[in-house]
Scaffold this active site. Structure first.
Site, mmCIF file in Angstrom:
data_model
loop_
_atom_site.group_PDB
_atom_site.id
_atom_site.type_symbol
_atom_site.label_atom_id
_atom_site.label_comp_id
_atom_site.label_asym_id
_atom_site.label_seq_id
_atom_site.Cartn_x
_atom_site.Cartn_y
_atom_site.Cartn_z
ATOM 1 N N SER A 133 0.861 -1.172 0.000
ATOM 2 C CA SER A 133 0.000 0.000 0.000
ATOM 3 C C SER A 133 0.899 1.224 0.000
ATOM 4 O O SER A 133 2.041 1.164 0.473
ATOM 5 C CB SER A 133 -0.893 0.028 1.253
ATOM 6 O OG SER A 133 -1.542 1.281 1.389
ATOM 7 N N TYR A 146 -2.314 0.693 10.756
ATOM 8 C CA TYR A 146 -2.325 0.162 9.386
ATOM 9 C C TYR A 146 -1.028 0.534 8.674
ATOM 10 O O TYR A 146 -0.392 -0.316 8.038
ATOM 11 C CB TYR A 146 -3.525 0.721 8.622
ATOM 12 C CG TYR A 146 -3.615 0.219 7.204
ATOM 13 C CD1 TYR A 146 -4.034 -1.079 6.937
ATOM 14 C CD2 TYR A 146 -3.276 1.041 6.133
ATOM 15 C CE1 TYR A 146 -4.121 -1.554 5.637
ATOM 16 C CE2 TYR A 146 -3.356 0.578 4.825
ATOM 17 C CZ TYR A 146 -3.784 -0.709 4.586
ATOM 18 O OH TYR A 146 -3.853 -1.174 3.293
#
Length: 255
Positions: A133, A146
């Site tokens: 990501s 995250y």
């Protein structure tokens, strides 16, 4: 199925994983789908003529058991896609500790356990895709847990790129920005109209994965703008970038 290339895709019941499986099947790959939800897996596998196994990638013993069954049927694996991931919204000071631990176990360690378990089937000419990501390159306070899990996964992916190269195995690191999925409903979570313009679909990521494997591209940010610029800014201008991110955090609805 004789002669077909075999791909193992984790987190393949919905979203990006399911889109990748469909894209690979259209290219002639035989896909083995792994995820936790049997009903969704069975539906996607039936749609593409693939196989499926329920698997929680955070459970190392379960990953080893599933990999052993898959390798018994397919001793040679041509592609491993580490896609399984979960959100972890909230800052380090207010998020529940269990959410932090879960993000690390699935987003980071899940990739480690799957690579170790399927490594015996990976041969020279095989590929590993790690769905990381942009959060692996940019630290955003309202999603700190995250981002931390994705920073760890990015370090893992870059490390095994060098580790597996002498064996003739290519590792591809994919860095998507915001993607609209069931687990990540970005368009309702993001308050910034500017950022919402750059939310992409799972199919966009799937096309990027297929191209990376076909062209031998080792690291891809999708879409390039504005996310690659953010990644570079974080690296070369950390103080200025931190101020900008802090300002953006005030506009972010963390639910």
């Amino acid at each position: 199925m004789a002669g077909q290339r075999v791909a193992v895709v984790t987190g393949a019941s919905t979203g990006i994983g399911a889109a990748i499986a469909r894209a690979l099947a259209r290219k002639g790959w035989h896909c083995v789908l792994l995820a936790r939800r049997a009903d969704q897996l069975e539906r996607v596998a039936g749609e593409i003529g693939g196989e499926w196994e329920t698997c929680d990638v955070s459970d190392r013993a379960q990953v080893d058991e599933v990999a052993a069954r898959v390798l018994e049927r397919h001793p040679s694996i041509d592609l491993l896609v580490n896609n399984a991931g979960v959100p972890a919204r909230g800052s380090f000071l207010d998020v529940e500790p269990e959410i932090i631990e879960r993000a690390i176990r699935i987003n980071y360690l899940g990739s480690v356990w799957c690579l170790r378990a399927f490594a015996p089937g990976l041969h020279a000419g095989a590929h590993v895709v790690n769905l990381v990501s942009v959060a692996g390159t940019v630290a955003f306070a309202p999603a700190g847990a995250y981002a931390a899990s994705k920073h760890a996964q990015l370090a893992f992916s870059r490390s095994v790129t060098a580790l597996l190269r002498p064996r003739g195995i290519q590792v591809h690191t994919i860095l998507p920005g915001f993607v609209e999925t069931e687990g990540f409903p970005q368009r309702t979570k993001l308050s910034s109209p500017f950022i919402r313009r750059f939310v992409i679909e799972p199919e966009d990521v799937a096309r990027t994965v297929v191209r990376a494997v076909e062209r031998g591209t080792l690291e891809v940010t999708v879409p390039w703008f504005p996310y690659r610029i953010s990644s570079v800014a974080q690296a070369v201008m950390p103080r200025l970038f931190s101020r900008l991110v802090t300002r953006r955090a005030g506009e972010h609805r963390d639910e």
